[in-house]
Motif scaffolding. Structure first.
Motif, mmCIF file in Angstrom:
data_model
loop_
_atom_site.group_PDB
_atom_site.id
_atom_site.type_symbol
_atom_site.label_atom_id
_atom_site.label_comp_id
_atom_site.label_asym_id
_atom_site.label_seq_id
_atom_site.Cartn_x
_atom_site.Cartn_y
_atom_site.Cartn_z
ATOM 1 N N VAL A 10 7.936 9.048 -3.360
ATOM 2 C CA VAL A 10 8.892 8.203 -4.086
ATOM 3 C C VAL A 10 8.198 7.546 -5.278
ATOM 4 N N VAL A 11 6.981 7.034 -5.048
ATOM 5 C CA VAL A 11 6.256 6.359 -6.127
ATOM 6 C C VAL A 11 5.933 7.348 -7.242
ATOM 7 N N LYS A 12 5.527 8.557 -6.858
ATOM 8 C CA LYS A 12 5.208 9.554 -7.898
ATOM 9 C C LYS A 12 6.463 9.887 -8.696
ATOM 10 N N GLN A 13 7.618 9.959 -8.008
ATOM 11 C CA GLN A 13 8.844 10.311 -8.726
ATOM 12 C C GLN A 13 9.250 9.205 -9.685
ATOM 13 N N ILE A 14 9.152 7.954 -9.216
ATOM 14 C CA ILE A 14 9.530 6.839 -10.093
ATOM 15 C C ILE A 14 8.613 6.813 -11.312
ATOM 16 N N TYR A 15 7.308 7.027 -11.080
ATOM 17 C CA TYR A 15 6.353 7.002 -12.185
ATOM 18 C C TYR A 15 6.680 8.083 -13.195
ATOM 19 N N ASN A 59 -1.045 4.605 9.149
ATOM 20 C CA ASN A 59 -0.075 5.146 8.204
ATOM 21 C C ASN A 59 -0.340 4.740 6.767
ATOM 22 N N ILE A 60 -1.398 3.952 6.531
ATOM 23 C CA ILE A 60 -1.656 3.485 5.169
ATOM 24 C C ILE A 60 -2.784 4.316 4.571
ATOM 25 N N LYS A 61 -2.510 4.905 3.376
ATOM 26 C CA LYS A 61 -3.544 5.722 2.748
ATOM 27 C C LYS A 61 -4.476 4.897 1.883
ATOM 28 N N GLY A 62 -3.993 3.768 1.372
ATOM 29 C CA GLY A 62 -4.823 2.963 0.497
ATOM 30 C C GLY A 62 -3.947 2.255 -0.511
ATOM 31 N N GLY A 97 0.826 -1.197 0.000
ATOM 32 C CA GLY A 97 0.000 0.000 0.000
ATOM 33 C C GLY A 97 0.858 1.243 0.000
ATOM 34 N N ILE A 98 0.198 2.395 0.002
ATOM 35 C CA ILE A 98 0.911 3.667 -0.037
ATOM 36 C C ILE A 98 0.843 4.300 1.338
ATOM 37 N N ASN A 99 2.005 4.683 1.867
ATOM 38 C CA ASN A 99 1.989 5.423 3.125
ATOM 39 C C ASN A 99 2.628 6.791 2.887
ATOM 40 N N SER A 100 2.673 7.608 3.942
ATOM 41 C CA SER A 100 3.056 9.001 3.719
ATOM 42 C C SER A 100 4.481 9.146 3.194
ATOM 43 N N GLN A 101 5.381 8.187 3.510
ATOM 44 C CA GLN A 101 6.752 8.323 3.041
ATOM 45 C C GLN A 101 6.918 7.867 1.603
ATOM 46 N N SER A 102 6.187 6.821 1.221
ATOM 47 C CA SER A 102 6.433 6.267 -0.110
ATOM 48 C C SER A 102 5.656 7.009 -1.185
ATOM 49 N N GLU A 103 4.724 7.906 -0.783
ATOM 50 C CA GLU A 103 3.905 8.591 -1.778
ATOM 51 C C GLU A 103 4.766 9.351 -2.777
ATOM 52 N N VAL A 136 -2.287 7.243 -5.757
ATOM 53 C CA VAL A 136 -1.289 8.223 -6.216
ATOM 54 C C VAL A 136 -0.998 8.160 -7.711
ATOM 55 N N ILE A 137 -1.038 6.977 -8.302
ATOM 56 C CA ILE A 137 -0.768 6.903 -9.747
ATOM 57 C C ILE A 137 -1.822 6.035 -10.412
ATOM 58 N N PRO A 138 -2.068 6.218 -11.704
ATOM 59 C CA PRO A 138 -3.080 5.384 -12.377
ATOM 60 C C PRO A 138 -2.570 3.953 -12.540
ATOM 61 N N VAL A 139 -3.426 2.985 -12.241
ATOM 62 C CA VAL A 139 -3.058 1.574 -12.317
ATOM 63 C C VAL A 139 -3.780 0.935 -13.500
ATOM 64 N N ASP A 140 -3.052 0.080 -14.244
ATOM 65 C CA ASP A 140 -3.682 -0.565 -15.395
ATOM 66 C C ASP A 140 -4.192 -1.962 -15.089
ATOM 67 N N VAL A 141 -3.435 -2.734 -14.288
ATOM 68 C CA VAL A 141 -3.862 -4.098 -13.985
ATOM 69 C C VAL A 141 -3.743 -4.327 -12.486
ATOM 70 N N TYR A 142 -4.769 -4.956 -11.901
ATOM 71 C CA TYR A 142 -4.732 -5.296 -10.477
ATOM 72 C C TYR A 142 -4.566 -6.809 -10.349
#
Lengths: 148, 359, 115
Positions: free
Chosen positions: A65-70, A97-100, A57-63, A105-111
């Motif tokens: 980082v994930v946006k930057q990698i994307y 600490n988990i937002k969801g 999941g996404i927490n406040s610290q990784s938000e 934060v980013i668009p997902v294509d496959v779950y």
């Protein structure tokens, strides 16, 4: 297998995962489940990746980082959310600490659900993502031609 | 005087399966100081004891970490069982021991693969993970899951093993050991591996104790401590000695883990030979009221499980002190003075499990 | 094997001298944890020697300031920072003080209240 003809490279990042799905993702790249026989290679560099596999999941610290990698990945790209934590937050959904899931934060294509998601399911998810990638690639080419 | 620069390492890095951030203060290529920055995997699951009752919480405790999953479930269950004075049947203890040792084998093979990948030894990475798949197939057949298999419950275990399954397990262990021995010999005698690992990150016995190292890190510095010797689960009936090495460097840490792999095969054989018949779980009545500090030996070291109950079905507190939390201070001190290219190797020789640390 | 597992309540004044005695006798750091109680906290500092474990139990109020044991056991900094950030325990003299930014969570001292 035209959709796999271009040998896409994948990037794996752990959002806030317990590591179960991560080792299953790495198990996909090793013998027995071997995704490399399709030409898919696990790179460590976002600038060279086509597919992003995110676990956890996404927490406040990784938000951020994930946006930057994307944003560092070049177009066209696809995102596969591996594991139930990446889809919805999973069993930790009620944690402070988990937002969801990753789609906050980013668009997902496959779950790809599962706890931990099995390698067979992950490969199936990646193959479906490749069809979407091929479609995005075709759209990209058409836009380029129309623009030029 | 050389100029200092700060090089960020992580959270996304090719050799790191999990996100951890280190700010490396370097003079040219020598690391002068390392400042760790953690919190990327912090979920805050210890607070979930307020919402999940103590029986449901087993599923959360197991998902602290996917690699050490079985150990966490077992440590939590043992702590609650001690508070509630529940006597787990002997067969359940033996089953827990067998699964715990299988977990250790899979964890050490996983670590070996990641270390080899960081060294550039990709064929060893593929070989050790191929052997690891055989253990995972056994887990799949016995419990239904490959990495997180939820067989622990308060009062025992949820699944039993037939004699056929135990015989198949012994056969698979023999196969893995036969294929593994030449691989380990090659790895330990290889010139490149030795030249990169020998003398790297030396930790003296006094430093190891003073800085709180646990597990193979402590044993590689010559301190004989293995929490399995306290005799929890079925370890009291099995013969084993802690594996130690006197050198205290990265090579010694690798050697200790590889020898522990072979020791685990022996422990599984002993447990399968001695496993008694009987029930696999006892019914649980009432709620936990009291506190207890439990400790078990995870593949990465000693882990503490603290449980405090107040008589209701929701626990007051669950606290898990994982081995990597204790191993990060000595790792940070070992990074001082090493070369920049050795940083990923040093981090991997402590076998970090960041999701365990941050919960 | 028989091994001790005791929890020993201790006063704030005797706390640091007792920790120094543990260090001099060769005990190593086990774990540090906090539990929220009505009106304060219960802090548990566990030490290990050979196979015995001994936990010092400090019962303090919300505003009590506890001295850090990092001058004696430098490796305690991670667990004490966590205690301060998640529970709001007031710790002074930390060798590496992250000032509540160890985990960098958005919610302040989440373990201080229920829910």
């Amino acid at each position: 297998m035209a959709k796999l003809a271009k040998s896409p490279w994948l990037l794996h990042y752990d959002g806030s995962s317990c590591n179960g799905c991560d080792i299953e993702v790495l198990a996909c790249t090793t013998p027995v489940y071997d995704i490399e026989r399709f030409g898919i290679y696990n790179t460590g560099d976002p600038f060279q990746a086509d597919i992003l596999l995110i676990t956890g999941g996404i927490n406040s610290q990784s938000e951020s980082v994930v946006k930057q990698i994307y944003s560092q990945m070049p177009e066209p790209k696809v995102v596969v959310a591996v594991g139930i934590c990446a889809c919805t937050g999973g069993v930790f959904k009620e944690c402070y600490n988990i937002k969801g899931g990753v789609d906050t934060v980013i668009p997902v294509d496959v779950y790809v659900p599962g706890c931990a998601a099995r390698p067979q399911a992950i490969i199936d998810g990646v193959v479906q993502a490749l069809e979407i990638l091929q479609k995005k690639r075709d759209d990209f080419e058409q836009k380029k031609k129309a623009g030029a | 005087m050389a100029e200092r620069s700060v090089i960020p390492f992580g959270p996304q890095h090719p050799v790191l399966p999990e996100p951890v951030h280190l700010d490396l203060v370097c003079e040219d290529e020598t690391v002068v100081e390392a400042v760790p920055s953690i919190g990327f995997v912090h979920r805050g699951l210890e607070k979930l004891v307020e919402q999940k009752d103590f029986k449901q919480y087993v599923y959360i405790a197991e998902r602290v970490c996917g690699i050490c999953s079985f150990g966490h479930g077992m440590g939590y269950c043992q702590a609650v069982e001690h508070v509630m004075n529940i006597e787990v049947p002997p067969r359940a203890n033996y089953l827990r021991t067998i699964w715990m040792e299988m977990s250790r084998v899979h964890s050490h093979l996983l670590w070996l693969g990641l270390l080899a990948d960081a060294l550039g030894f990709e064929s060893l990475f593929m070989q050790s993970w191929r052997l690891r798949e055989k253990i995972l197939d056994q887990f799949d057949e016995m419990t239904g899951g490959r990495v997180i298999f939820s067989v622990n419950c308060i009062g025992g275990v949820l699944k039993d093993l037939s004699d056929e399954q135990l015989k198949t397990l012994l056969k698979v262990i023999d196969e893995i050991e036969a294929e593994l021995k030449p691989i380990l010999r090659t790895f330990l005698q290889d010139y490149t591996v030795a030249s990169r690992l020998r003398g790297l990150g030396v930790l003296s016995p006094d430093d190891a104790i003073a800085q709180g190292a646990v597990g193979p890190m402590l044993r590689a510095s010559g301190v004989s401590y293995d929490a399995r010797m306290t005799g929890y689960a079925a370890y009291g009936d099995l013969e084993m000695e802690p594996i130690i090495s006197k050198d205290g460097d990265s090579y010694a840490r690798c050697e200790v883990r590889l020898k522990e792999l072979l020791q685990s095969f022996d422990l599984i054989r002993q447990a399968v030979a001695k496993i008694p018949a009987g029930p696999i779980a006892v019914p649980v009545k009432g709620n936990p009221n009291g506190e207890y500090f439990n400790r078990i030996e995870q593949p990465r070291g000693e882990a503490f499980y603290y449980v405090k109950g107040n008589g209701t079905k929701f626990l007051d507190r669950f606290r898990l002190r994982t081995p990597t939390t204790s191993n990060i201070p000595p790792m940070v001190s070992m990074l001082k003075g090493c070369q920049l290219a050795d940083v990923p190797l040093l981090i991997l020789t402590i076998d970090p499990c960041i999701s365990c640390t941050e919960r | 094997m028989e091994c001790k597992n005791e929890i020993r309540p201790i006063d704030l004044e005797q706390f640091l001298p007792e920790v120094i005695r543990f260090r001099q006798s060769g005990w190593r750091m086990g774990q540090i944890c906090a539990v929220r109680t009505p009106g304060g906290y219960e802090l548990s500092y566990t030490f290990v020697k050979d196979y015995d474990i001994c936990t010092l139990r400090l019962s303090i109020g919300e505003e009590t300031v506890v001295s850090s044991i990092t001058p004696i056991y430098p490796c305690a900094f991670i667990q004490e920072n966590e205690m301060a950030e998640l529970f709001g325990v007031r710790v002074e003299n930390l060798s590496h003080d992250y000032h509540h930014r160890l985990y960098r969570i958005e919610r302040d001292t989440p373990f201080k209240e229920k829910g």
